[in-house]
Scaffold this active site. Structure first.
Site, PDB file in Angstrom:
ATOM      1  N   LYS A  16      41.920  40.960  38.283  1.00  0.00           N
ATOM      2  CA  LYS A  16      42.325  39.653  37.741  1.00  0.00           C
ATOM      3  C   LYS A  16      41.096  38.837  37.396  1.00  0.00           C
ATOM      4  CE  LYS A  16      41.098  37.061  41.492  1.00  0.00           C
ATOM      5  NZ  LYS A  16      40.000  36.113  41.516  1.00  0.00           N
ATOM      6  N   PRO A 101      35.184  46.169  40.412  1.00  0.00           N
ATOM      7  CA  PRO A 101      34.000  45.950  41.240  1.00  0.00           C
ATOM      8  C   PRO A 101      34.327  45.450  42.648  1.00  0.00           C
ATOM      9  CG  PRO A 101      34.133  44.307  39.485  1.00  0.00           C
ATOM     10  CD  PRO A 101      35.192  45.328  39.210  1.00  0.00           C
ATOM     11  N   GLY A 104      33.541  41.385  43.808  1.00  0.00           N
ATOM     12  CA  GLY A 104      33.150  40.918  42.478  1.00  0.00           C
ATOM     13  C   GLY A 104      33.932  39.717  41.975  1.00  0.00           C
ATOM     14  N   GLY A 105      34.877  39.198  42.777  1.00  0.00           N
ATOM     15  CA  GLY A 105      35.677  38.054  42.320  1.00  0.00           C
ATOM     16  C   GLY A 105      36.808  38.471  41.402  1.00  0.00           C
ATOM     17  N   ALA A 107      39.469  40.504  42.594  1.00  0.00           N
ATOM     18  CA  ALA A 107      40.603  40.880  43.460  1.00  0.00           C
ATOM     19  C   ALA A 107      40.751  42.390  43.625  1.00  0.00           C
ATOM     20  CB  ALA A 107      41.907  40.263  42.951  1.00  0.00           C
ATOM     21  N   GLY A 108      39.638  43.108  43.711  1.00  0.00           N
ATOM     22  CA  GLY A 108      39.686  44.562  43.882  1.00  0.00           C
ATOM     23  C   GLY A 108      40.405  44.967  45.160  1.00  0.00           C
ATOM     24  N   SER A 110      42.492  43.186  46.884  1.00  0.00           N
ATOM     25  CA  SER A 110      43.889  42.749  46.795  1.00  0.00           C
ATOM     26  C   SER A 110      44.691  43.707  45.924  1.00  0.00           C
ATOM     27  CB  SER A 110      43.966  41.345  46.197  1.00  0.00           C
ATOM     28  OG  SER A 110      43.225  40.451  46.987  1.00  0.00           O
ATOM     29  N   ALA A 111      44.066  44.201  44.844  1.00  0.00           N
ATOM     30  CA  ALA A 111      44.737  45.169  43.969  1.00  0.00           C
ATOM     31  C   ALA A 111      45.069  46.430  44.763  1.00  0.00           C
ATOM     32  CB  ALA A 111      43.840  45.513  42.775  1.00  0.00           C
ATOM     33  N   ASP A 143      45.264  36.625  47.194  1.00  0.00           N
ATOM     34  CA  ASP A 143      45.407  37.156  45.834  1.00  0.00           C
ATOM     35  C   ASP A 143      46.359  38.354  45.750  1.00  0.00           C
ATOM     36  OD1 ASP A 143      43.590  35.302  44.896  1.00  0.00           O
ATOM     37  OD2 ASP A 143      41.883  36.674  44.980  1.00  0.00           O
TER      38      ASP A 143
END
Ligand code: C5P
Length: 315
Positions: A16, A101, A104-105, A107-108, A110-111, A143
């Site tokens: 995101k 990433p 990385g900001g 939401a890796g 969270s994904a 997130d």
């Protein structure tokens, strides 16, 4: 008659970007009240869950060595919590293939948690709705519900209360990745420190819950130039304070005619909005050639939230 039992399921979840992130004051529970507009973009992690005797997790792909394993990974917490809530007496071995990433900001983590919920829901035959999966996701991280939902949405509370937003068209993004990640709590803490230094206890508080009118109008009309001009993130100063070299990255995108640029979430990834596919290619080449960004990747948005994925059919 033999009944075949599914032993393995793969789900895919997108990264995101926050088109707007208005940060209010620190709450008593350690979170900041915020108002944000999320958009899911086409960078993906895949999560495969396999029936097993115990919960476990392995990671391969981009920055795999920087991802915590075992019980420390959010995917294990996600699978355990879902099993607990629905009296499932089974475990899963979880394999993550990363392209988003790390720290990385975007939401890796969270994904990955969202994909785990979707995959386990299918493996265990729970048949939960998106809303039910979002509710479990909210317990795991701010997130995660958006990673389940996808598309474009306004997030309030600590980011977990979602309302879908009408967004027309497709946006062409270029993401400049940093060599070093940033910790989300550290960036929020730096935001508080800078605000205290400037005697600003959350200047945007009155705006919370009212996302920028211009930004929402740009999304409704599909006007990329207008959207570019409306991008905004209250965590920018904090991310730049912790990683000053990001200033240079922002300038390069600006010089290359990006329609707008914004720190993604708590950074350090920077998102640049391009006018079309060709422009995105030019921007990505310029950012890579400049040497200031560790890597630059193109992706379009909005895309769907976490969903079942059949590698043979979809890749
Ligand atoms: O919810 P999540 O676990 O992703 O949040 C990580 C950290 O980021 C929190 O512990 C908190 O320090 C910070 N945060 C915050 N305000 C938010 C979301 C996250 O301060 N709205």
């Amino acid at each position: 008659m033999s009944v075949s039992i599914v032993q393995q399921v793969t789900a895919r979840a997108a990264a995101k970007v926050n088109l707007e992130l208005a940060v209010g004051p620190l709450r008593a529970d350690g979170y900041h009240e915020l108002s944000t507009v999320f958009q899911a973009v086409g960078l993906y992690d895949d999560v495969t869950v396999t029936a097993a005797d115990d919960f476990s997790c392995v990671v391969e792909g981009r920055q795999a060595d920087e991802v915590p394993l075992g019980e420390d990974n959010l995917v294990v917490k996600a699978a355990r919590r879902l099993a607990e809530l629905h009296d499932v007496d089974r475990a899963v071995a979880i394999a993550i293939r990363k392209d988003i990433p790390v720290a990385g900001g975007m939401a890796g983590g969270s994904a990955d948690a969202a994909a785990t919920l979707v995959a386990c829901d299918a493996l265990w035959g729970l048949g939960l709705s998106k809303e039910e999966l979002c509710a479990v996701g909210a317990e795991l991280g701010s997130d995660v519900p958006f990673s389940v939902l996808g598309g474009t949405a306004v997030g309030t509370g600590r980011g977990e209360k979602l309302a879908p937003v009408l967004a027309r068209g497709t946006y062409h993004w270029v993401f400049a990745f940093s060599a070093e990640g940033l910790s989300t709590p550290a960036v929020f803490a730096e935001c508080d420190r800078l605000r205290a230094e400037h005697h600003d206890a959350g200047a945007r508080d009155p705006m919370l819950g009212h996302s920028d009118v211009d930004l929402l109008a740009a999304l409704r009309s599909g006007d990329a130039a207008r959207l570019g001009a409306a991008l905004r993130n209250d965590l920018t100063d904090a991310a730049l304070s912790l990683q000053p070299s990001l200033r240079e990255t922002l300038e390069i995108g600006h010089e290359c005619g990006a329609l707008g640029q914004v720190v993604s979430g708590s950074g350090p990834t920077i998102a640049f909005l391009a006018s079309d596919h060709e422009h995105a290619l030019d921007l990505a080449v310029a950012l890579t050639a400049s040497g200031v960004a560790a890597d630059a990747r193109r992706a379009h948005g909005p895309v769907a939230g976490a969903r079942l994925f059949s590698p043979a059919r979809d890749s």
